[in-house]
Design an enzyme around this catalytic site. Structure first.
Site, PDB file in Angstrom:
ATOM      1  CB  CYS A 118      -0.944   0.109   1.191  1.00 24.74           C
ATOM      2  SG  CYS A 118      -1.971  -1.330   1.426  1.00 24.74           S
ATOM      3  CG  ASN A 155       2.142   0.149   3.888  1.00 25.89           C
ATOM      4  OD1 ASN A 155       1.779  -0.999   3.645  1.00 25.89           O
ATOM      5  ND2 ASN A 155       3.371   0.558   3.702  1.00 25.89           N
ATOM      6  CD  GLU A 210      15.659 -11.304 -12.917  1.00 26.91           C
ATOM      7  OE1 GLU A 210      15.378 -12.065 -11.979  1.00 26.91           O
ATOM      8  OE2 GLU A 210      15.109 -10.198 -13.077  1.00 26.91           O
ATOM      9  CG  HIS A 266      18.118 -35.468 -14.312  1.00 22.08           C
ATOM     10  ND1 HIS A 266      18.547 -36.757 -14.093  1.00 22.08           N
ATOM     11  CD2 HIS A 266      19.218 -34.754 -14.652  1.00 22.08           C
ATOM     12  CE1 HIS A 266      19.870 -36.807 -14.260  1.00 22.08           C
ATOM     13  NE2 HIS A 266      20.300 -35.610 -14.612  1.00 22.08           N
ATOM     14  CE  LYS A 309      10.368  -2.036  -7.849  1.00 22.76           C
ATOM     15  NZ  LYS A 309      10.943  -2.867  -8.917  1.00 22.76           N
TER      16      LYS A 309
HETATM   17  C1  AGP Z   1      11.078  -9.123  -9.570  1.00 21.87           C
HETATM   18  O1  AGP Z   1      10.821  -8.502 -10.774  1.00 21.87           O
HETATM   19  C2  AGP Z   1      10.149  -8.819  -8.478  1.00 21.87           C
HETATM   20  N1  AGP Z   1       9.833  -7.458  -8.364  1.00 21.87           N
HETATM   21  C3  AGP Z   1      10.482  -9.529  -7.162  1.00 21.87           C
HETATM   22  O2  AGP Z   1      10.899 -10.828  -7.411  1.00 21.87           O
HETATM   23  C4  AGP Z   1      11.502  -8.828  -6.235  1.00 21.87           C
HETATM   24  O3  AGP Z   1      12.790  -8.940  -6.753  1.00 21.87           O
HETATM   25  C5  AGP Z   1      11.400  -9.466  -4.830  1.00 21.87           C
HETATM   26  O4  AGP Z   1      10.117  -9.260  -4.323  1.00 21.87           O
HETATM   27  C6  AGP Z   1      12.437  -8.923  -3.867  1.00 21.87           C
HETATM   28  O5  AGP Z   1      12.285  -7.556  -3.635  1.00 21.87           O
HETATM   29  P1  AGP Z   1      13.398  -6.715  -2.911  1.00 21.87           P
HETATM   30  O6  AGP Z   1      14.614  -6.731  -3.760  1.00 21.87           O
HETATM   31  O7  AGP Z   1      12.800  -5.355  -2.768  1.00 21.87           O
HETATM   32  O8  AGP Z   1      13.675  -7.370  -1.585  1.00 21.87           O
END
Ligand code: AGP
Length: 605
Positions: A2, A101, A479, A502, A600
């Site tokens: 949030c 939040n 990645e 495997h 995010k």
């Molecule tokens: C990846 O594109 C994601 N946004 C997610 O895997 C992210 O890397 C993960 O949540 C870790 O976040 P942080 O680096 O803020 O700890």
């Protein structure tokens, strides 16, 4: 999760400002949105489920008039994303409004107590209890700040709070515990927000709140104290942030993700220029540990895995990488002689924070690598290293990943230097290839934007894809797969190429896409064998290979990376994969900046 905002101004109508600031925080969640303004005749609220633009269009959030108000963009935790559960939440009389939040852990017992006293609840959120508790505590107390202080003291869990009330109409009350909150000090206008980009258009003077701090703003001042009631000298806490508002905007790119991919040469350069004493001290602490553990989640884990593989390869120092949500078993075997490296872009990821705390409880030392100054992971570690990626708005990590790789490569090299495996001359050589890295990344973006766009037409029609590699390339394959799955919603698996036979190869049939990432010359022969196995089953093979690779003629499509030092090649190798995921998402009509079900910063376990 949030995003919250509060704005107090002496002369401006804050409705439109709150909506604009919330839009800068939409990366923190976008299930619902709402605004509360202290108007002439009481508190006015408009809110609803959906993204900011659509709710604003339907309900005109920005039309609310008044000089003081709060707003919220939500990522649902307690209660589904509905109009009723959208913040702000109010007390029974509508004289108090709250945005929050975090998670109030004792909300059930508070709610029972408040219902017994006659309070009527309208939502299924934990947040609403705060509004009713404030109302209850205000019954015999006309000093609303004292009411707020007492209320905050009875909450457990995590919170960043902004509160307005008709009992103190010019003020916004705030408090922080385990959820980020910053104050922005403008001219005739003050802000409280979850993150700095919310108000960067207006001011770059900020105060980063610590856990257990609370206070209030009005249009011209800030008051802060600790939760125990000790006043804080506000002037000593003001920072001037180097980010410009421009950095937090799209700068003409259709999406933040593409803008952030293109920013990589710049921020990698800044990161390299920032290599200094914090890296040296961090490396020293790591090297002095009996065991080195490294932990993170998602993309940050892929960077951490790269660090572990590179450090073991270069310095023969054992490094134990683990996904942060799995911390219990690793913390169980940790001791006070060990060191943990915690990697997190946001510095707020709860799983990584939990791992850090568990290791600290065992007496281990913690070094952190984060992108956010003053973030909780940074503050709770013994040594902080900050990457210099600037704000990343796209939910999919791109520039923060390559900056992490750059920073962790340097850390790994320093460890190898400490252990005597890398001498002075070699260190100098590495330093000069590092200086070339930004221009090589730029070259890779230019070379493979069109290539990725073209490949995305093919990829967009596929239901599944594999991303395979060996050695230092494995984190890059992981990645690449994560990027494709999180924004283009295509099932994608990354794993070491040798694992194919495997099990996974059973899925491969004609035109099944398999992306191979080749980094180490010494592993090329064995990777070649894996490519042939896939080709024999009709797979459509895509190679990401270094310039001197012997696999040039092997694949259906090939991206040849500019020549660089072997352990910098992975940083180049991920670029075509980021672009491929981006263009595939766009080709499929998705918004790559706001993938479904994701936020995010993940602050729930
Ligand atoms: C990846 O594109 C994601 N946004 C997610 O895997 C992210 O890397 C993960 O949540 C870790 O976040 P942080 O680096 O803020 O700890």
């Amino acid at each position: 999760m949030c995003g919250i905002v509060g704005i107090a101004s002496s002369n401006r109508n804050v409705g439109p400002l709150i909506v604009d600031c919330l839009k800068k925080l939409e990366y923190r969640g976008y299930d619902s949105v709402g605004v509360a303004i202290v108007g002439k005749h009481g508190i006015l609220i408009r809110k609803g489920a959906g993204k900011i633009d659509s709710v604003d269009e339907a309900k005109c959030l920005r039309c609310l008039e008044g000089n003081v108000g709060i707003g919220h963009t939500r990522w649902a935790t307690h209660g589904p994303p509905t109009d009723e559960n959208a913040h702000p939440h109010t007390d029974c009389e509508g004289r108090i409004a709250v945005v929050h939040n975090g998670i109030i852990e004792n909300y059930m017992e508070l709610k029972k107590m408040l219902i017994a006293k006659g309070h009527v609840f309208r939502s299924s959120t934990d947040t609403e209890v705060i509004a009713h508790l404030l109302e209850e505590n205000a019954r015999n107390n006309s000093d609303f700040f004292d009411v707020f202080r007492r209320t905050v003291r009875s909450l457990s869990g995590s919170y960043a709070l902004a509160v307005v009330s008709v009992m103190a109409p010019g003020k916004i009350f705030f408090a922080r515990k385990h959820s980020p909150l910053v104050i922005g000090l403008g001219k005739d206008v003050m802000f409280v927000a979850s993150d700095i980009p919310a108000f960067l258009d207006f001011t770059n003077k900020v105060i980063v709140l610590n856990d257990g701090e609370l206070g209030y703003i009005d249009s011209g001042s800030v008051y802060m104290e600790t939760i125990e009631g000790k006043p804080i000298d506000v002037s000593s806490r003001i920072l001037v942030v180097p980010w410009t508002a421009e950095q937090a905007r799209k700068e003409g790119f259709p999406h933040f993700m593409l803008k952030e991919i293109h920013e990589q040469p710049l921020v990698i350069g800044e990161t390299i220029r920032g290599f200094g004493i914090d890296y040296e001290k961090g490396a020293e602490m790591l090297v002095n540990g009996k065991n080195i553990f490294v932990t993170a989640a998602g993309t940050s884990f892929h960077a951490s895995l790269y660090f572990a593989l590179l450090t073991m390869k270069l310095s023969s120092q054992k490094v134990i990488p683990f996904i942060s949500s799995e911390y219990e078993v690793y913390a169980h075997v940790a001791s006070e002689d060990d060191v943990l490296l915690a990697v997190s872009q946001s510095g707020e990821t709860i799983d990584t924070l939990a791992a850090l705390r568990a290791f600290k409880q065992k007496g281990a030392k913690v070094v952190s690598l984060t992108n956010v100054i003053g973030s909780v992971i940074a503050r709770e570690s013994d040594r902080q290293i900050y990457m210099k990626a600037g704000p990343e708005i796209g939910v999919a990590a791109t520039k923060t990943f390559t900056v992490q790789l750059t920073a962790l490569t340097w850390l790994s090299i320093l460890i190898s230097h400490h252990t005597g495996k890398i001498g002075e001359n070699e260190l100098k050589e590495i330093n000069s290839s590092l200086k070339e890295l930004p221009s090589l990344v730029e070259k890779t973006i230019n070379l493979y934007s069109g290539w990725s766009k073209e490949l995305s037409n093919f990829m967009a029609k596929k239901a599944s894809a594999y991303y395979l590699s060996r050695g230092l390339g494995v984190p890059i394959a992981l990645e690449g797969a994560l990027k494709l799955k999180e924004i283009a919603y295509i099932h994608a698996e990354g794993y070491p190429a040798g694992e194919s036979k495997h099990g996974p190869i059973a899925l491969v049939e004609k035109n099944f896409p398999v992306v191979f990432v080749s980094i180490e010359k010494s592993l090329e022969k064995r990777l070649h064998g894996n490519v042939e196995e896939m080709k024999a089953r009709g797979a459509h093979t895509i190679g990401i290979i270094p310039k001197d690779s012997g696999l040039r003629e092997l694949f259906d499509r090939t991206a040849i990376l500019p020549s660089s030092n072997e352990f910098l090649t992975p940083i180049l190798g991920v670029v075509p994969l980021q672009l491929l995921a981006y263009y595939t998402a766009v080709e499929k009509g998705y918004d790559p900046d706001k993938p479904r079900n994701l936020a995010k910063t993940v602050t729930v376990e």
